[in-house]
Design a protein around this motif. Structure first.
Motif, PDB file in Angstrom:
ATOM      1  N   THR A 253      -1.923   7.228  -1.827  1.00  0.00           N
ATOM      2  CA  THR A 253      -1.379   6.005  -2.399  1.00  0.00           C
ATOM      3  C   THR A 253      -0.222   6.229  -3.363  1.00  0.00           C
ATOM      4  O   THR A 253       0.558   5.303  -3.596  1.00  0.00           O
ATOM      5  N   ASP A 254      -0.069   7.418  -3.905  1.00  0.00           N
ATOM      6  CA  ASP A 254       1.081   7.641  -4.778  1.00  0.00           C
ATOM      7  C   ASP A 254       2.391   7.616  -3.993  1.00  0.00           C
ATOM      8  O   ASP A 254       3.444   7.333  -4.565  1.00  0.00           O
ATOM      9  N   LEU A 255       2.339   7.873  -2.702  1.00  0.00           N
ATOM     10  CA  LEU A 255       3.542   7.693  -1.885  1.00  0.00           C
ATOM     11  C   LEU A 255       3.896   6.204  -1.815  1.00  0.00           C
ATOM     12  O   LEU A 255       5.067   5.838  -1.830  1.00  0.00           O
ATOM     13  N   TYR A 256       2.883   5.356  -1.775  1.00  0.00           N
ATOM     14  CA  TYR A 256       3.141   3.908  -1.802  1.00  0.00           C
ATOM     15  C   TYR A 256       3.803   3.538  -3.123  1.00  0.00           C
ATOM     16  O   TYR A 256       4.721   2.710  -3.156  1.00  0.00           O
ATOM     17  N   ASP A 257       3.324   4.141  -4.223  1.00  0.00           N
ATOM     18  CA  ASP A 257       3.943   3.895  -5.536  1.00  0.00           C
ATOM     19  C   ASP A 257       5.411   4.307  -5.514  1.00  0.00           C
ATOM     20  O   ASP A 257       6.269   3.623  -6.071  1.00  0.00           O
TER      21      ASP A 257
END
Length: 185
Positions: free
Chosen positions: A105-109
């Motif tokens: 999910t940090d890639l989504y961030d």
């Protein structure tokens, strides 16, 4: 293809300008050599890892580290947009496990940061998909095309309108096989 990381720019530009030491406070938009050297090339891309940099800034502040030669978050994101505006491809990426950054999910961030900085959603998504595949020389492996073993996500909303729908995965397909289905969890 040439990989041009954000840190590389910060270290390379002072050298190109005849300075001996790197300068973390060098702004790309202020560097005349940038438009003459980089803007005329079509083989450059960056992976700014903005989330990593922002987490580093946060840690530096918490530790009371002197930051007078460090770009603040707004300046960093403006630098990324400046590169985008002169047609340097901006790819999405992060740097796990540094600063507790995760692989998911940090890639989504990161994508949301790039979009919020002013890069159009379509180009942010291309930086995580087609452009990343092209610059990694794997563009022919994961196309959404009949007969291909494509990898893709199924989401509830149009990402061009709502980038945050990345957090609401419905399905994940990898190499043509369903590997996650929210409705069956």
């Amino acid at each position: 293809m040439r990989y041009l990381s954000f840190v590389f720019i910060l270290f390379l530009l002072p050298k190109l300008q005849g300075q001996d030491s790197p300068a973390w406070d060098l702004l790309v938009i202020d560097a005349q050599i940038f438009t003459g050297t980089f803007a005329t090339r079509d083989d450059l891309f960056i992976v700014p890892t903005a989330l990593t940099y922002l987490k580093l800034i946060q840690i530096m502040k918490e530790q009371g580290t002197a930051m007078e030669n460090t770009l603040d978050s707004a300046s960093l994101l403006q630098e990324v947009v400046s590169l985008y505006e002169v047609c340097v491809d901006v790819l999405a990426g992060n740097d796990p496990p540094n600063f507790n950054i995760n692989y998911g999910t940090d890639l989504y961030d990161e994508l949301c940061l790039l979009k919020d900085a002013g890069i159009p959603a379509e180009d942010c998504l291309a930086g995580a998909t087609a452009l990343a595949a092209t610059h990694s020389n794997i563009a022919d492996q994961h196309r959404l095309e009949e007969g291909m073993e494509a990898s893709f996500l199924v989401l509830p909303d149009d990402l061009l309108q709502n980038m945050e729908s990345l957090y609401d995965l419905e399905q994940v397909w990898q190499k043509g096989k369903l590997i996650f289905d929210y409705n069956k969890e």
